[in-house]
Design an enzyme around this catalytic site. Structure first.
Site, PDB file in Angstrom:
ATOM      1  CB  CYS A   1     -10.197  -6.584  -3.508  1.00 49.69           C
ATOM      2  SG  CYS A   1     -10.789  -5.601  -5.825  1.00 49.69           S
TER       3      CYS A   1
ATOM      4  CG  ASP B   1      -5.543  -4.552  -1.158  1.00 52.15           C
ATOM      5  OD1 ASP B   1      -6.274  -5.914  -0.887  1.00 52.15           O
ATOM      6  OD2 ASP B   1      -5.835  -3.745  -1.728  1.00 52.15           O
TER       7      ASP B   1
ATOM      8  CG  ASP C   1       6.403   0.808 -10.739  1.00 50.73           C
ATOM      9  OD1 ASP C   1       6.283  -0.818 -10.207  1.00 50.73           O
ATOM     10  OD2 ASP C   1       7.443  -0.125 -12.030  1.00 50.73           O
TER      11      ASP C   1
ATOM     12  CG  ASP D   1      -1.291   4.899  -5.926  1.00 48.54           C
ATOM     13  OD1 ASP D   1      -1.840   3.613  -5.259  1.00 48.54           O
ATOM     14  OD2 ASP D   1      -0.975   5.233  -6.755  1.00 48.54           O
TER      15      ASP D   1
ATOM     16  N   GLY E   1      -6.345   4.299   0.395  1.00 49.22           N
ATOM     17  CA  GLY E   1      -5.947   4.656   1.585  1.00 49.22           C
ATOM     18  C   GLY E   1      -6.400   3.744   3.186  1.00 49.22           C
ATOM     19  N   GLY E   2      -7.818   3.312   2.932  1.00 49.70           N
ATOM     20  CA  GLY E   2      -8.786   2.657   3.473  1.00 49.70           C
ATOM     21  C   GLY E   2      -7.610   1.824   4.192  1.00 49.70           C
ATOM     22  CE  LYS E   3      -6.944  -3.812   1.746  1.00 51.30           C
ATOM     23  NZ  LYS E   3      -7.267  -2.837   0.001  1.00 51.30           N
TER      24      LYS E   3
ATOM     25  CB  ALA F   1      -1.272   2.779   0.073  1.00 51.76           C
TER      26      ALA F   1
END
Length: 426
Positions: free
Chosen positions: A379, A327, A310, A283, A263-265, A260
Site C-alpha cells: 500500500c 502483502d 515469520d 502473521d 484479515g480483510g484480504k 494476513a
C-alpha cells in the site's frame, strides 16, 4: 468546545516523536476527556486537519513567528498550529473564535505567559489576508507547501510517475478517505446489503469493480450496526479488494495469505472461494493472528485457519499452495489520507524495507506449486518497494514469470494508493 480543543492539542503533543497511531491517540484522549459525540467529532476534525496540513502550517508559522518553532514549548506549538488550521482550513470556525480560543487554549495548557505571543502571530497572519507565503524554491518545494507533503517524497513521485500522476497522488493524500465495504457474498448480495444498511440509517451503493464492493456515503459507525454483528460485511478499501481479486483464488484451492492481519484480504479471498478449500492466514504476532480468526468467525468463514509465523522464514510444515498472497509490510505512502502521520517518517527510516520485502517474497514463493499464482502487493507508492523488488525477484528466480502488475494512483477509481504484481511459477 474548550475540552475538544484541549483533547486535540494533547493528541498533537503526544504524536510528536511518539511513533503513535493517530486514530488511537485521539480516540483515547476524547474518551479520557469525556467528550460528547459532537465535541469528539470536532476534536478529531481539528486534530486530523492540523496533522494533515502540518508542513504547510509550519511554513506559515516560520514566516510569522519571531522564534523558531523548535524553540517553542509543545503546548505553544500545538496552540499555534491548531490556530492556523482553524483560520485556514475550518470554515465552521470564524476568525475571531480561532484566535481567541487559541489564546485561551495556551493559557489552559499552562503557558499563560505565551498568550500574547500566540495572539500576535495569529493576528499578523489574519491581517495579511491568511495568504500562504510562497516556497520560493523548486517546483517540488512549492508542491510540498501546497499539499503539505515532504519535498523528498514529492521529488520521488515527480521523477517516478510524472507530474500529472504526482499531482493526482498529492491531491488524493489530503481530505477524508472514502469508506468501502466488502459484502459477505456467502450471506448477502451487495444490493441486498445496501438495502439492509439503509434500514439501519446508513446510505451505501454497490461500487463494482470488483464484485462485492460497496461504497458508503456519509458517516458509518460500523460496530453499532446489527448487519456488522451478523457478519454481512467487513470494511475494506476498494484497492485492497482489487488485490484479492487479482489473486484469482478458486473454490477448492489451497491459498496462503503470508502477511494476513488484520484479515480483510483473507476474508475476501475465502468468500470468493465460496468457503470451499483452505485459506491459511499467517502473521508475525499471535494477537494479530487471533484477530483474523475472530473476524473469520464473525463472517461465518470456516475455511480460514490463522496462526503466528515469520513470513521471512520458510516453514516446510505449511506445505504447498495453489495461490499465495504476499502483502508485505511497507512505508504506507499510499494511505496517507487515512494515516497522515505516515508522511512525516524520515526517509532513512524506510531504507531497509525493500530488503525485508524481498526476503518475504522470496520465502513466500517457495510455497507455490508449479503453475500456481503469487500476488506481491503493497500500500505504498515507491518503485523501490514495488517494481524494483519484483524485478530483482524475477532476475534471481528463473522459474517465475510476470503475468501483470499495476500501480493504483486513483486514476480510474477513488482508492488508496496500491501496487500489485501477479507472478506465476512456470
Amino acid at each position: 468546545m474548550k475540552d475538544a480543543r484541549t483533547a486535540a492539542a494533547q493528541a498533537l503533543m503526544r504524536m510528536e516523536g511518539a511513533g503513535a497511531y493517530s486514530n488511537l491517540v485521539i480516540d483515547a484522549l476524547s474518551a479520557k476527556n469525556g467528550l460528547s459525540p459532537r465535541d469528539g467529532a470536532f476534536a478529531a476534525a481539528l486534530f486530523y486537519g492540523t496533522l494533515e496540513r502540518m508542513l504547510t502550517i509550519d511554513h506559515i508559522l516560520a514566516r510569522y513567528s519571531a522564534k523558531p518553532l523548535s524553540a517553542l514549548t509543545p503546548a505553544v506549538r500545538a496552540s499555534l498550529r491548531m490556530g492556523v488550521c482553524q483560520l485556514l482550513y475550518m470554515d465552521g470556525v470564524d476568525d475571531y473564535a480561532a484566535v481567541s480560543e487559541s489564546v485561551n487554549l495556551v493559557k489552559s495548557l499552562g503557558c499563560a505567559r505565551a498568550s500574547g505571543f500566540v495572539n500576535g502571530v495569529l493576528r499578523a497572519f489574519l491581517r495579511d489576508g491568511k495568504a500562504v507565503p510562497p516556497a520560493g524554491s523548486s517546483r517540488a518545494g512549492q508542491l510540498a507547501v501546497d499539499y503539505s507533503c515532504p519535498a523528498w517524497l514529492v521529488e520521488e513521485w515527480l521523477a517516478s510517475y510524472g507530474e500529472e500522476a504526482a499531482l493526482r497522488m498529492l491531491a488524493g493524500s489530503l481530505g477524508k478517505a472514502p469508506v468501502y465495504l466488502r459484502a459477505n457474498t456467502l450471506r448477502i448480495t451487495p444490493e441486498a446489503l445496501c438495502e439492509r444498511l439503509a434500514a439501519e440509517g446508513a446510505e451505501a451503493v454497490p461500487a463494482a469493480p470488483p464484485d462485492g464492493c460497496v461504497a458508503v456515503r456519509g458517516r458509518l459507525a460500523v460496530e453499532t450496526l446489527s448487519a456488522f454483528a451478523e457478519g454481512l460485511f467487513h470494511v475494506q478499501d476498494r484497492a485492497s479488494q482489487l488485490c484479492a481479486e487479482a489473486l484469482g483464488a478458486l473454490p477448492g484451492e489451497r491459498v496462503l495469505d503470508a502477511c494476513a492481519a488484520p484479515g480483510g484480504k483473507t476474508f475476501t479471498i475465502a468468500e470468493r472461494m465460496e468457503n470451499r478449500g483452505e485459506v491459511v492466514a499467517r502473521d508475525l504476532h499471535q494477537k494479530r493472528a487471533d484477530l483474523v480468526a475472530k473476524g473469520a468467525r464473525r463472517l461465518g468463514v470456516s475455511i480460514v485457519t490463522a496462526s503466528a509465523g515469520d513470513a521471512g522464514v520458510y516453514d516446510p510444515a505449511l506445505g504447498e499452495f495453489d495461490r499465495v498472497l504476499c502483502d508485505v509490510p511497507c512505508s504506507g505512502f499510499g494511505v496517507i489520507r487515512r494515516k497522515p502521520e505516515i508522511k512525516y517518517k524520515p526517509p532513512e527510516s524506510i531504507q531497509n524495507l525493500p530488503e525485508i520485502q524481498y526476503k518475504i517474497l522470496q520465502t513466500s514463493s517457495q510455497y507455490l506449486r508449479s503453475g500456481g499464482r503469487l500476488v506481491y502487493s503493497t500500500c505504498t507508492l515507491l518503485p523501490a518497494e514495488n517494481e524494483r523488488v519484483v524485478e530483482r525477484f524475477l532476475a534471481e528466480n528463473g522459474g517465475f514469470g510476470l503475468i501483470s502488475q499495476e500501480t493504483h494512483t486513483g486514476e480510474r477509481e477513488d482508492t488508496d494508493g496500491f501496487f500489485t504484481a501477479c507472478l506465476e511459477r512456470r
